[in-house]
Write an enzyme that holds these catalytic residues in place. Structure first.
Site, PDB file in Angstrom:
ATOM      1  N   HIS A 105       0.832  -1.195   0.000  1.00 55.71           N
ATOM      2  CA  HIS A 105       0.000   0.000   0.000  1.00 55.71           C
ATOM      3  C   HIS A 105       0.878   1.260   0.000  1.00 55.71           C
ATOM      4  CE1 HIS A 105      -3.062  -2.994   0.633  1.00 55.71           C
ATOM      5  NE2 HIS A 105      -2.433  -3.392   1.721  1.00 55.71           N
ATOM      6  N   HIS A 197       2.973  -6.979   4.513  1.00 56.70           N
ATOM      7  CA  HIS A 197       1.583  -6.603   4.784  1.00 56.70           C
ATOM      8  C   HIS A 197       1.221  -6.933   6.227  1.00 56.70           C
ATOM      9  CE1 HIS A 197       0.161  -5.665   0.670  1.00 56.70           C
ATOM     10  NE2 HIS A 197       1.094  -6.535   0.300  1.00 56.70           N
ATOM     11  N   GLU A 279       1.783 -11.667   5.608  1.00 53.85           N
ATOM     12  CA  GLU A 279       0.843 -10.953   6.477  1.00 53.85           C
ATOM     13  C   GLU A 279       1.366 -11.164   7.901  1.00 53.85           C
ATOM     14  OE1 GLU A 279      -1.637  -9.179   5.453  1.00 53.85           O
ATOM     15  OE2 GLU A 279      -2.257  -9.925   3.486  1.00 53.85           O
TER      16      GLU A 279
END
Length: 315
Positions: A105, A197, A279
């Site tokens: 992001h 992430h 993640e």
């Protein structure tokens, strides 16, 4: 990375079958998993609630506080971030190796929703350029977390002699899009790429998981040559992440292995070099959020991921 929003489909509700990567992880990290069990028993970070399905969660509000709980290390001299020509350290076991770190992001994505909603080709179909990511309940944004961990990893890997490039370093207004993120690693001829992430699943869903590319041969995507080495990279990262952080593999995806294979992520589908996503935890669970907002824990996360990369590159 929340499973909600454009570009990210939720994992299927069925429990994945245990395949060769599961066996490989079990063989690679028995000591690490035992260490986590001891760590959890004495009150460490690896507590495990009951399993549940990955749930959608809202993205963070741009008005929420996005500053890390501790400042990230200053970028090291000559690292170059995501710019071509970044110089490697003078010596170390990884001299000649190129590592691309992809901080998921971008803090500016909130202000550029039209741009990040633009459709791009991911081989199997078209999806949005990027998403805003998720956040903790008190507003610590995933995009801030990923940059902080990326900076810590860069410092660690450059000490090992690697040339390290970032896909973005907070130096652009939004993105890059998922296809450009893959292209940066490809054009760098990276020996390893890791996309950082944090998840946005439901409360009670805890732990980390590493996302591996599935075999895709469609349109512009052909992952067949990198599925094997990417699996090796991801397995080593999962093992070292357990060992260094004391965190448990996800209790809601991956069947307890910490490994998930997906074919719907453009950043993996379009990669021609070994690449995985990690993640690091679930920002929407209060216990995981306490870890993710801790500078000391983020340093452990960076170390665990980096040691997995070093292990992969040294064979």
């Amino acid at each position: 990375m929340s499973y909600t929003g454009p570009g990210f489909d939720p994992p299927q509700p069925r429990r994945p079958r245990r395949g060769p990567l599961t066996v490989a992880l079990a063989a690679l990290v028995p000591g690490a998993l035992l260490g986590w069990a001891v760590y959890a028993a004495v009150g460490g970070s690896g507590g495990d609630e009951g399993p549940g399905s990955a749930a959608a969660s809202p993205s963070a509000s741009p008005s929420a506080s996005a500053s890390p709980r501790t400042s990230s290390p200053a970028p090291s001299a000559g690292s170059g971030g995501g710019k071509p020509g970044a110089s490697a350290a003078a010596s170390g076991p990884l001299v000649g190796k190129v590592v691309v770190i992809d901080p998921g992001h971008n803090p500016g994505n909130f202000e550029h929703t039209a741009e990040i909603n633009r459709q791009v080709d991911i081989g199997t179909n078209r999806k949005e350029c990027d998403t805003t990511g998720t956040s903790t309940d008190d507003g610590y944004a995933e995009a801030e977390f990923t940059l902080d961990v990326a900076h810590r990893m860069r410092a660690l890997l450059e000490k090992q002699g690697a040339t390290v490039k970032l896909t973005q370093d907070g130096d652009r207004p939004f993105g890059p899009c998922v296809d450009e993120r893959a292209r940066i690693g490809n054009e760098a001829k990276a020996d390893a790429v890791v996309s950082i992430h944090a998840d946005g699943s439901g409360a009670g869903n805890r732990g980390f998981h590493v996302i591996l590319p599935g075999a895709v041969d469609a349109g512009a995507a052909d992952t067949r040559a990198v599925v094997g080495p990417s699996g090796d990279l991801g397995t080593r990262i999962a093992g070292d992440f357990v060992r260094v952080t004391g965190s448990a593999p996800s209790n809601y995806v991956g069947d307890g292995t910490g490994l998930v294979t997906r074919k719907d992520l453009g950043g993996l589908n379009l990669s021609t070099v070994p690449k995985v996503f990690i993640e690091c935890g679930n920002m929407r669970d209060s216990e995981d959020a306490a870890l993710l907002t801790s500078g000391a824990w983020r340093q452990k996360a960076a170390q665990g991921i980096s040691e997995g990369i070093v292990s992969f590159l040294r064979g």
